[in-house]
Design a protein around this motif. Structure first.
Motif, PDB file in Angstrom:
ATOM      1  N   GLU A 165       0.859  -1.180   0.000  1.00 58.12           N
ATOM      2  CA  GLU A 165       0.000   0.000   0.000  1.00 58.12           C
ATOM      3  C   GLU A 165       0.900   1.237   0.000  1.00 58.12           C
ATOM      4  OE1 GLU A 165      -2.324  -0.296   3.539  1.00 58.12           O
ATOM      5  OE2 GLU A 165      -3.472  -2.025   2.819  1.00 58.12           O
ATOM      6  N   LEU A 166       0.487   2.254  -0.745  1.00 56.53           N
ATOM      7  CA  LEU A 166       1.178   3.542  -0.746  1.00 56.53           C
ATOM      8  C   LEU A 166       0.640   4.337   0.436  1.00 56.53           C
ATOM      9  CD1 LEU A 166       3.200   5.183  -2.568  1.00 56.53           C
ATOM     10  CD2 LEU A 166       1.179   6.300  -3.517  1.00 56.53           C
ATOM     11  N   THR A 167       1.520   4.726   1.350  1.00 58.06           N
ATOM     12  CA  THR A 167       1.085   5.253   2.647  1.00 58.06           C
ATOM     13  C   THR A 167       1.660   6.635   2.910  1.00 58.06           C
ATOM     14  OG1 THR A 167       0.993   2.990   3.491  1.00 58.06           O
ATOM     15  CG2 THR A 167       1.006   4.766   5.110  1.00 58.06           C
ATOM     16  N   THR A 168       0.789   7.536   3.407  1.00 54.32           N
ATOM     17  CA  THR A 168       1.193   8.850   3.896  1.00 54.32           C
ATOM     18  C   THR A 168       0.727   8.955   5.344  1.00 54.32           C
ATOM     19  OG1 THR A 168      -0.876  10.007   3.337  1.00 54.32           O
ATOM     20  CG2 THR A 168       0.772   9.780   1.576  1.00 54.32           C
ATOM     21  N   LYS A 169       1.019  10.094   5.984  1.00 55.30           N
ATOM     22  CA  LYS A 169       0.565  10.254   7.368  1.00 55.30           C
ATOM     23  C   LYS A 169      -0.960  10.394   7.442  1.00 55.30           C
ATOM     24  CE  LYS A 169       1.007  15.293   7.704  1.00 55.30           C
ATOM     25  NZ  LYS A 169       1.603  16.429   8.438  1.00 55.30           N
ATOM     26  N   GLU A 170      -1.577  10.727   6.302  1.00 55.94           N
ATOM     27  CA  GLU A 170      -3.017  10.946   6.276  1.00 55.94           C
ATOM     28  C   GLU A 170      -3.812   9.722   5.819  1.00 55.94           C
ATOM     29  OE1 GLU A 170      -4.585  13.587   7.339  1.00 55.94           O
ATOM     30  OE2 GLU A 170      -2.772  14.761   7.755  1.00 55.94           O
ATOM     31  N   ASN A 171      -3.270   8.992   4.846  1.00 56.09           N
ATOM     32  CA  ASN A 171      -4.042   7.916   4.217  1.00 56.09           C
ATOM     33  C   ASN A 171      -3.150   6.773   3.766  1.00 56.09           C
ATOM     34  OD1 ASN A 171      -6.891   9.104   3.928  1.00 56.09           O
ATOM     35  ND2 ASN A 171      -5.668  10.705   2.946  1.00 56.09           N
ATOM     36  N   SER A 172      -3.796   5.642   3.538  1.00 53.76           N
ATOM     37  CA  SER A 172      -3.148   4.517   2.869  1.00 53.76           C
ATOM     38  C   SER A 172      -3.939   4.228   1.603  1.00 53.76           C
ATOM     39  CB  SER A 172      -3.128   3.283   3.766  1.00 53.76           C
ATOM     40  OG  SER A 172      -2.199   3.429   4.811  1.00 53.76           O
ATOM     41  N   LYS A 229      14.697   9.391   1.484  1.00 49.75           N
ATOM     42  CA  LYS A 229      14.532   8.080   2.113  1.00 49.75           C
ATOM     43  C   LYS A 229      14.097   7.026   1.094  1.00 49.75           C
ATOM     44  CE  LYS A 229      13.419   9.806   6.742  1.00 49.75           C
ATOM     45  NZ  LYS A 229      14.625   9.271   7.382  1.00 49.75           N
ATOM     46  N   ASN A 230      14.452   5.801   1.380  1.00 49.04           N
ATOM     47  CA  ASN A 230      14.019   4.674   0.572  1.00 49.04           C
ATOM     48  C   ASN A 230      12.493   4.577   0.617  1.00 49.04           C
ATOM     49  OD1 ASN A 230      13.349   1.689   0.153  1.00 49.04           O
ATOM     50  ND2 ASN A 230      15.518   1.730  -0.367  1.00 49.04           N
ATOM     51  N   ILE A 231      11.878   4.224  -0.494  1.00 51.71           N
ATOM     52  CA  ILE A 231      10.419   4.153  -0.575  1.00 51.71           C
ATOM     53  C   ILE A 231       9.842   3.111   0.378  1.00 51.71           C
ATOM     54  CG2 ILE A 231      10.415   2.476  -2.480  1.00 51.71           C
ATOM     55  CD1 ILE A 231       7.938   5.420  -1.948  1.00 51.71           C
ATOM     56  N   GLY A 248       9.492   7.816   6.083  1.00 53.11           N
ATOM     57  CA  GLY A 248       9.418   8.800   5.011  1.00 53.11           C
ATOM     58  C   GLY A 248       8.052   9.471   4.915  1.00 53.11           C
ATOM     59  N   PHE A 249       7.975  10.554   4.163  1.00 51.52           N
ATOM     60  CA  PHE A 249       6.712  11.264   3.948  1.00 51.52           C
ATOM     61  C   PHE A 249       5.698  10.357   3.243  1.00 51.52           C
ATOM     62  CE2 PHE A 249       9.695  14.734   4.398  1.00 51.52           C
ATOM     63  CZ  PHE A 249       8.983  15.744   5.016  1.00 51.52           C
ATOM     64  N   VAL A 250       6.206   9.599   2.290  1.00 53.49           N
ATOM     65  CA  VAL A 250       5.390   8.648   1.522  1.00 53.49           C
ATOM     66  C   VAL A 250       6.208   7.357   1.445  1.00 53.49           C
ATOM     67  CG1 VAL A 250       4.157   8.213  -0.632  1.00 53.49           C
ATOM     68  CG2 VAL A 250       4.563  10.575   0.106  1.00 53.49           C
ATOM     69  N   TYR A 251       5.570   6.233   1.706  1.00 52.72           N
ATOM     70  CA  TYR A 251       6.315   4.978   1.675  1.00 52.72           C
ATOM     71  C   TYR A 251       5.399   3.818   1.288  1.00 52.72           C
ATOM     72  CZ  TYR A 251       4.296   4.135   6.345  1.00 52.72           C
ATOM     73  OH  TYR A 251       3.432   3.958   7.399  1.00 52.72           O
ATOM     74  N   LEU A 252       6.018   2.713   0.940  1.00 55.16           N
ATOM     75  CA  LEU A 252       5.292   1.494   0.608  1.00 55.16           C
ATOM     76  C   LEU A 252       5.259   0.581   1.824  1.00 55.16           C
ATOM     77  CD1 LEU A 252       6.681   0.706  -2.966  1.00 55.16           C
ATOM     78  CD2 LEU A 252       4.360   1.473  -2.396  1.00 55.16           C
ATOM     79  N   LYS A 253       4.051   0.197   2.221  1.00 58.15           N
ATOM     80  CA  LYS A 253       3.860  -0.662   3.391  1.00 58.15           C
ATOM     81  C   LYS A 253       3.304  -2.008   2.927  1.00 58.15           C
ATOM     82  CE  LYS A 253       0.213   0.123   5.877  1.00 58.15           C
ATOM     83  NZ  LYS A 253      -0.742   0.775   6.815  1.00 58.15           N
ATOM     84  N   THR A 254       3.853  -3.068   3.449  1.00 55.85           N
ATOM     85  CA  THR A 254       3.350  -4.392   3.078  1.00 55.85           C
ATOM     86  C   THR A 254       1.940  -4.577   3.625  1.00 55.85           C
ATOM     87  OG1 THR A 254       4.385  -5.366   5.041  1.00 55.85           O
ATOM     88  CG2 THR A 254       5.633  -5.455   2.980  1.00 55.85           C
ATOM     89  N   CYS A 255       1.151  -5.327   2.892  1.00 55.27           N
ATOM     90  CA  CYS A 255      -0.216  -5.606   3.296  1.00 55.27           C
ATOM     91  C   CYS A 255      -0.536  -7.065   2.974  1.00 55.27           C
ATOM     92  CB  CYS A 255      -1.200  -4.665   2.595  1.00 55.27           C
ATOM     93  SG  CYS A 255      -1.248  -4.847   0.792  1.00 55.27           S
ATOM     94  N   GLN A 256      -1.702  -7.506   3.384  1.00 53.03           N
ATOM     95  CA  GLN A 256      -2.099  -8.867   3.051  1.00 53.03           C
ATOM     96  C   GLN A 256      -2.301  -8.989   1.546  1.00 53.03           C
ATOM     97  OE1 GLN A 256      -5.815  -9.452   5.087  1.00 53.03           O
ATOM     98  NE2 GLN A 256      -7.030  -8.461   3.502  1.00 53.03           N
ATOM     99  N   ASN A 257      -2.148 -10.184   1.039  1.00 54.91           N
ATOM    100  CA  ASN A 257      -2.298 -10.406  -0.393  1.00 54.91           C
ATOM    101  C   ASN A 257      -3.725 -10.112  -0.823  1.00 54.91           C
ATOM    102  OD1 ASN A 257      -2.213 -11.250  -3.024  1.00 54.91           O
ATOM    103  ND2 ASN A 257      -1.693 -13.364  -2.583  1.00 54.91           N
ATOM    104  N   ASN A 258      -3.879  -9.137  -1.713  1.00 60.59           N
ATOM    105  CA  ASN A 258      -5.217  -8.772  -2.170  1.00 60.59           C
ATOM    106  C   ASN A 258      -5.792  -9.777  -3.168  1.00 60.59           C
ATOM    107  OD1 ASN A 258      -5.387  -6.227  -0.735  1.00 60.59           O
ATOM    108  ND2 ASN A 258      -3.843  -5.480  -2.157  1.00 60.59           N
TER     109      ASN A 258
END
Length: 203
Positions: free
Chosen positions: A32-39, A146-148, A153-163
């Motif tokens: 998921e593409l994640t910010t402090k406000e939303n994923s 920062k690494n994505i 970081g301000f925006v980063y990739l977070k692992t999630c369950q397999n969609n």
């Protein structure tokens, strides 16, 4: 370093499709593409990759695309002017720091909380800019570099369950034939990957 965006060496330009297929499957179903406000669930991406073997003439070849696992905001120079710029876009970079330019253009995202799908690279970029408190934050993002995959970081990739979403492919959007692409090889490639069937599959 996370190896999700690793590109293997190939002897032919045709060989890179398998790497893009692999990366797309992971990005669209496991991150998921994640910010402090939303994923956001990433719903549509396009690959641009220029190397000695794979001369993708439609790649920007911006120096930012020489980096790996960073964010590249298209045409970003002046934060005051960028807020008014209509032709915005965001890439996840996958260059090699030397001679290979790589960018994964994010074309559509889905807000995890609201299920709103945001399409259009300008709309999407404006949403991310809003989440990180404006265009001046891009300057700070670039400085911190920062690494994505770094969650600080301000925006980063977070692992999630397999969609487990079905992935479709089509031609990249909005490209005009370049004279260097005389056989239309790069124009005709299906380097656009998406996970919602409302987008027409081009054949």
């Amino acid at each position: 370093m996370n190896d999700t965006l690793t590109i293997n060496k190939h002897d032919t330009r045709e060989g890179y499709q398998s790497d893009f297929d692999r990366i797309a499957k992971v990005l669209l179903n496991h991150f998921e593409l994640t910010t402090k406000e939303n994923s956001y669930r990433i719903r549509e991406i396009e690959f641009y990759y220029y190397s000695v073997i794979h001369k993708d003439f439609y790649c920007h070849k911006n120096e930012r695309q020489l980096t790996n696992q960073k964010l590249y905001f298209h045409r970003f120079k002046d934060p005051e002017k960028y807020v008014r710029l209509k032709q915005k876009g965001i890439d996840i970079t996958f260059g090699n720091e030397e001679t290979v330019y790589g960018g994964i253009l994010i074309r559509s995202i889905e807000n995890i909380k609201t299920s709103e799908i945001i399409t259009g690279i300008g709309n999407l970029t404006n949403q991310i800019i809003s989440d990180i408190d404006g265009t001046f934050s891009i300057v700070e993002l670039y400085k911190s570099d920062k690494n994505i995959f770094d969650s600080s970081g301000f925006v980063y990739l977070k692992t999630c369950q397999n969609n487990e979403l079905k992935i479709f492919k089509k031609h990249r959007q909005g490209l005009n034939l370049k004279k260097e692409d005389s056989d239309k090889f790069y124009l005709d490639l299906k380097y656009n990957y998406f996970t919602y069937p409302e987008i027409e599959v081009l054949t």
